[in-house]
Motif scaffolding. Structure first.
Motif, PDB file in Angstrom:
ATOM      1  N   TYR A 118      -6.147   4.061   4.469  1.00 20.64           N
ATOM      2  CA  TYR A 118      -6.443   3.352   3.227  1.00 20.64           C
ATOM      3  C   TYR A 118      -7.243   2.083   3.508  1.00 20.64           C
ATOM      4  N   ILE A 152      -0.589   7.148  -4.960  1.00 23.44           N
ATOM      5  CA  ILE A 152      -1.133   7.792  -3.759  1.00 23.44           C
ATOM      6  C   ILE A 152      -0.038   7.964  -2.709  1.00 23.44           C
ATOM      7  N   PHE A 172      -1.898   2.670  -6.036  1.00 30.89           N
ATOM      8  CA  PHE A 172      -1.540   2.899  -4.631  1.00 30.89           C
ATOM      9  C   PHE A 172      -0.150   3.520  -4.502  1.00 30.89           C
ATOM     10  N   LEU A 225      -2.442   9.173   6.123  1.00 27.89           N
ATOM     11  CA  LEU A 225      -3.084   8.409   5.057  1.00 27.89           C
ATOM     12  C   LEU A 225      -3.841   7.247   5.687  1.00 27.89           C
ATOM     13  N   GLY A 273      -4.054   1.180   7.794  1.00 24.60           N
ATOM     14  CA  GLY A 273      -4.854   0.322   6.938  1.00 24.60           C
ATOM     15  C   GLY A 273      -6.060  -0.213   7.682  1.00 24.60           C
ATOM     16  N   ASN A 301      -0.750  -3.696  -0.470  1.00 24.17           N
ATOM     17  CA  ASN A 301      -0.945  -2.302  -0.039  1.00 24.17           C
ATOM     18  C   ASN A 301      -0.465  -2.090   1.383  1.00 24.17           C
ATOM     19  N   HIS A 337      -8.049   6.907   1.337  1.00 24.64           N
ATOM     20  CA  HIS A 337      -7.898   6.231   0.043  1.00 24.64           C
ATOM     21  C   HIS A 337      -8.797   5.000   0.014  1.00 24.64           C
TER      22      HIS A 337
END
Length: 335
Positions: free
Chosen positions: A124, A110, A107, A122, A176, A159, A82
């Protein structure tokens, strides 16, 4: 495997799609091609991907819940990268609602798509901007990030918290990545290195903020993409050594992790401009100005956690990366 890349028409997104396709993955790109900067550049990036049989682009908006739900329901994605967001620190001072829509509501959509459709991992995009007013250098993932100086930074911190919550509640493996000042071919026109290049070649004056006393951890795009790929291939796991009495944003007792990706070599802005001048073969006419609202004086990435996790840290020298950008820029613009 089948991978969803949001922001596929973006700078990092296009490069990531190319690498995924080159290794044989099937890639679905998702992008709304907004006009934050010229759409023609985004279209040109997509044109590089369009001829590949493993690539398909879906145009849509992250904030459109029905569109994102449909994307995931039909996709069968093993993993999600993402990268889509409303970018830009200073633009967030002028148009905050765009950031709430894309970076917060988008977000959540998602996260919900990943949760309900069996996504294995995931990854991101976060940002070095989350460090905000921190003065300790280098920035480490263990540091508190409670003092953002722009709404953009606040959405990126949000996020990270949102992803951690989904990892806690639903067991979603999520990672992240805090990017540090990414540059290179096919870059963004709103970034300083592009603006400087454009103005130097046109014989125009460049604005040098904070009277040139800025330092940035410039990171070449190929290094960013290599880091994203390696992290994508290693889903986040709970940290068995996590101590709730000494919590850290870097890891958790759920499958959520955060890593810096930066060159770990902060460069003074005036030295950066000198490197660009050498690559262009021209000198810049400079106008020195005070610091802008929302900006920070320095960034500097500690990447030891990334190296320990995936055995990689960015290494492209600035002069090499800037030379490649200038060569691309001249070819793309004909200047």
């Amino acid at each position: 495997m089948k991978v969803l890349v949001t922001g596929a028409a973006g700078f990092i997104g296009m490069h990531l799609c190319e690498r995924l396709l080159a290794r044989g993955d099937e890639v679905v790109g998702f992008d709304n091609l907004n006009d934050y900067y010229p759409v023609a550049l985004k279209e040109a990036r997509l044109a590089r991907l369009a001829g590949h049989p493993g690539f398909r682009c879906v145009r849509g908006d992250l904030a459109d819940t029905a569109a994102v739900d449909s994307l995931f329901a039909e996709g069968g994605f093993a993993r999600v990268a993402h990268l889509a967001a409303q970018a830009g620190v200073r633009y967030s001072l002028k148009n905050p609602l765009a950031y709430a829509q894309a970076n917060l509501l988008g977000f959540v959509n998602i996260l919900e798509g990943c949760r309900h459709n069996g996504v294995e991992h995931l990854v991101y995009a976060s940002s070095s901007s989350v460090y905000g007013g921190n003065a300790k250098m280098p920035f480490a993932e263990e540091d508190a990030v409670d003092h953002p100086v722009s709404l953009y930074a606040a959405t990126k911190k949000s996020n990270e918290l949102m992803a951690h919550t989904y990892s806690h509640l639903y067991g979603l493996p999520a990672t992240g990545l805090r990017f540090f000042t990414v540059y290179g071919p096919w870059g963004r026109p709103d970034m300083a290195y592009w603006s400087f290049t454009e103005k130097i070649l046109a014989g125009q004056t460049i604005d040098v903020f904070n009277h040139g006393q800025m330092r940035r951890d410039f990171t070449y795009v190929d290094d960013i993409v290599e880091g994203v790929l390696r992290v994508l291939d290693k889903p986040a796991t709970a940290d068995p050594d996590y101590d709730p009495l000494r919590p850290t944003p870097a890891t958790a007792r759920v499958p959520h992790r955060v890593f810096n990706i930066g060159a770990s070599e902060p460069v003074a802005l005036l030295d950066f401009i000198e490197t660009l001048e050498r690559a262009l073969g021209r000198s810049a006419d400079k106008r020195f100005l005070p610091m802008q609202d929302g900006d920070v004086p320095a960034t500097y990435a500690d990447t030891r956690r990334l190296e320990a996790w995936v055995g990689f840290a960015p290494k492209t020298p600035l002069a090499t990366g800037i030379g490649r950008f200038v060569d691309w820029y001249r070819a793309y613009t004909g200047r």
